[in-house]
Scaffold this motif. Structure first.
Motif, mmCIF file in Angstrom:
data_model
loop_
_atom_site.group_PDB
_atom_site.id
_atom_site.type_symbol
_atom_site.label_atom_id
_atom_site.label_comp_id
_atom_site.label_asym_id
_atom_site.label_seq_id
_atom_site.Cartn_x
_atom_site.Cartn_y
_atom_site.Cartn_z
ATOM 1 N N LEU A 1 56.169 94.547 60.774
ATOM 2 C CA LEU A 1 56.401 93.191 61.263
ATOM 3 C C LEU A 1 56.132 92.113 60.227
ATOM 4 O O LEU A 1 56.824 91.099 60.192
ATOM 5 C CB LEU A 1 55.524 92.914 62.494
ATOM 6 N N ALA A 2 55.116 92.306 59.404
ATOM 7 C CA ALA A 2 54.720 91.222 58.507
ATOM 8 C C ALA A 2 53.870 91.751 57.372
ATOM 9 O O ALA A 2 53.155 92.747 57.519
ATOM 10 C CB ALA A 2 53.944 90.145 59.269
ATOM 11 N N GLU A 3 53.967 91.081 56.225
ATOM 12 C CA GLU A 3 53.060 91.303 55.103
ATOM 13 C C GLU A 3 52.299 90.001 54.870
ATOM 14 O O GLU A 3 52.903 88.951 54.660
ATOM 15 C CB GLU A 3 53.820 91.708 53.850
ATOM 16 N N ILE A 4 50.977 90.084 54.913
ATOM 17 C CA ILE A 4 50.123 88.907 54.806
ATOM 18 C C ILE A 4 49.346 88.990 53.505
ATOM 19 O O ILE A 4 48.748 90.026 53.182
ATOM 20 C CB ILE A 4 49.154 88.837 56.000
ATOM 21 N N VAL B 1 48.400 84.257 62.820
ATOM 22 C CA VAL B 1 49.644 84.890 62.375
ATOM 23 C C VAL B 1 50.643 84.837 63.526
ATOM 24 O O VAL B 1 50.350 85.293 64.638
ATOM 25 C CB VAL B 1 49.397 86.344 61.943
ATOM 26 N N ASP B 2 51.812 84.272 63.268
ATOM 27 C CA ASP B 2 52.879 84.178 64.266
ATOM 28 C C ASP B 2 53.810 85.376 64.084
ATOM 29 O O ASP B 2 54.607 85.427 63.147
ATOM 30 C CB ASP B 2 53.637 82.860 64.096
ATOM 31 N N LEU B 3 53.709 86.336 64.974
ATOM 32 C CA LEU B 3 54.491 87.556 64.834
ATOM 33 C C LEU B 3 55.961 87.348 65.166
ATOM 34 O O LEU B 3 56.795 88.172 64.809
ATOM 35 C CB LEU B 3 53.898 88.652 65.724
ATOM 36 N N ASP B 4 56.285 86.255 65.845
ATOM 37 C CA ASP B 4 57.690 85.957 66.137
ATOM 38 C C ASP B 4 58.374 85.249 64.976
ATOM 39 O O ASP B 4 59.598 85.053 65.000
ATOM 40 C CB ASP B 4 57.805 85.075 67.385
ATOM 41 N N ARG B 5 57.609 84.837 63.985
ATOM 42 C CA ARG B 5 58.169 84.151 62.817
ATOM 43 C C ARG B 5 57.912 84.938 61.535
ATOM 44 O O ARG B 5 57.645 84.375 60.488
ATOM 45 C CB ARG B 5 57.590 82.744 62.693
ATOM 46 N N ASP C 1 49.492 94.638 55.877
ATOM 47 C CA ASP C 1 50.712 94.796 56.665
ATOM 48 C C ASP C 1 50.366 94.893 58.146
ATOM 49 O O ASP C 1 49.399 95.573 58.534
ATOM 50 C CB ASP C 1 51.464 96.057 56.241
ATOM 51 N N VAL C 2 51.160 94.212 58.964
ATOM 52 C CA VAL C 2 51.040 94.312 60.415
ATOM 53 C C VAL C 2 52.172 95.198 60.919
ATOM 54 O O VAL C 2 53.346 94.945 60.621
ATOM 55 C CB VAL C 2 51.107 92.928 61.088
ATOM 56 N N TRP C 3 51.806 96.233 61.675
ATOM 57 C CA TRP C 3 52.780 97.186 62.205
ATOM 58 C C TRP C 3 52.773 97.168 63.726
ATOM 59 O O TRP C 3 51.696 97.079 64.351
ATOM 60 C CB TRP C 3 52.446 98.613 61.742
ATOM 61 N N LEU C 4 53.948 97.222 64.312
ATOM 62 C CA LEU C 4 54.098 97.536 65.726
ATOM 63 C C LEU C 4 54.239 99.054 65.816
ATOM 64 O O LEU C 4 55.230 99.613 65.339
ATOM 65 C CB LEU C 4 55.335 96.849 66.304
ATOM 66 N N VAL C 5 53.236 99.722 66.381
ATOM 67 C CA VAL C 5 53.227 101.186 66.341
ATOM 68 C C VAL C 5 53.589 101.815 67.687
ATOM 69 O O VAL C 5 53.815 103.025 67.763
ATOM 70 C CB VAL C 5 51.861 101.709 65.850
#
Length: 381
Positions: free
Chosen positions: A152-155, A189-193, A138-142
């Motif tokens: 933000l995302a699960e990869i 990884v495109d965090l805007d998509r 998981d990518v988090w904006l902290v």
């Protein structure tokens, strides 16, 4: 990079911090865990200001000492993000100096197992983290969001590393291991998509390929891969957007030493072969005390210049100025917050493109970063 903290040469300290000094992308601030020398557990955050006439440090102690596994990360507004772990939760706060004390804004928590902060974002206002699970990451904006930590995302797969590929903080390169096994490959990884994933670095199907750093001015990238010799990772270099093979210089394989890049000279627009790269070098020899030393190398040269590090260097950290000065943070008993400035060695006589290295059997081929992350393409060896 902050003051009032001393670094005694001896004395019990429990275990050292997990992370050393962290510097913002624009090199205005840095942060680290410092030690007051009083007892093994006396760790506290401190912020270093780097963009003035002289560096200075500000201690940011909380009401109790920090654990050595605590992470800190500076923001360009002068605040310092701190991550503390407690009972399966990762708690985030922003610290800032308030007169004689430390102000703290609590941001919230993320409940997960392993979590690590990503390198400072290019804009300096946001901070991100990776939470690695059994089969996904998981990518988090902290920090920098509207309502505390934001998912933000699960990869798919287990990810590590982290290299920013643009100045907006949209494209992030991660080294990913597939859930079913197989070699590690770097993906974008495109965090805007919503975390859309695209292949970024795949030299061969069987090789383990990791992206270590990328300079957006010159396009220079540094990788570590075993494509040239299976099972034996080597340092290599290439250029974003190029179809030429990656190359693995012999100069970056000094005997019995581990070499790790930590800074690339900025401002060398479209001149990747002239970029100076700074390396941390670990191995026998050096000063004889086991401390790491420095390496400086350019792709257009065939030599890794090995240099002594300043005493008290916060090893593996530093930055280049656009003028080609390598700036290294250090802390000693006498100078608790210092910057050593080392001009890059003069380039050797131009010799064209050096070919004292082994090409990889394939090259990463990016599409323009404004459109999407890069993919891979076979190339002649």
């Amino acid at each position: 990079m902050t003051a009032l903290a001393t670094e005694p040469a001896a004395g019990p300290r429990a275990q050292p911090p997990r992370t050393g000094c962290v510097i913002t992308a624009d090199a205005t601030y840095a942060a680290r865990l410092a030690h007051d020398g009083a007892s093994p557990g006396s760790w506290f955050p401190e912020r270093w200001t780097l963009d003035g006439p002289e560096p200075y440090a500000v201690p940011l102690p909380a009401h109790q000492p920090e654990e050595p596994g605590t992470d800190v990360l500076p923001l360009t507004d002068g605040r310092v993000l701190i991550r503390r772990a407690a009972d399966g939760r990762h708690l985030f706060s922003l610290l800032y100096p308030t007169g004689p004390g430390t102000g703290e804004v609590q941001l919230g928590a993320v409940e997960c197992g392993a979590l690590t902060l990503l390198p400072p974002a290019p804009d300096g206002r946001r901070a991100y983290a990776l939470a690695v699970g059994e089969r996904t990451t998981d990518v988090w904006l902290v920090a920098g969001g509207a309502f505390g930590p934001e998912h933000l995302a699960e990869i798919e797969g287990r990810c590590s590393g982290g290299v920013w590929l643009d100045r907006s903080g949209r494209l992030l390169a991660l080294d990913r291991a597939e859930p079913g096994g197989g070699p590690v490959k770097t993906v974008a990884v495109d965090l805007d998509r919503g975390g859309e994933v695209s292949p970024l670095l795949q030299i061969t199907e069987e090789s383990t390929d990791r992206l270590l750093c990328a300079d957006l001015d010159s396009g220079l990238i540094m990788v570590r891969s075993d494509a040239a010799e299976p099972g034996r990772p080597r340092l290599g270099w290439g250029v974003l957007g190029s179809t030429l093979p990656l190359r693995f210089p012999r100069a970056l394989r000094p005997a019995k030493c581990a070499v790790t890049p930590f800074a690339v000279q900025p401002g060398q627009t479209l001149m990747p072969e002239g970029c100076a790269v700074a390396f941390r070098v670990d191995g026998p020899g050096g000063t004889g005390d086991g401390a790491p030393w420095l390496g400086v190398w350019r792709p257009a040269e065939g030599t890794l210049r090995q240099l002594p590090a300043p005493r008290g260097w916060l090893a593996g950290t530093g930055f280049w100025t656009r003028e080609g000065v390598l700036t290294l943070p250090y802390a000693t008993d006498e100078v608790p917050c210092g910057l050593a400035r080392l001009p890059a060695p003069e380039p050797e006589a131009p010799r064209g493109t050096v070919r004292d290295d082994a090409p990889a059997p394939a090259a990463p081929r990016p599409v323009p970063l404004a459109q999407a992350p890069l993919g891979g393409r076979k190339a002649a060896g």
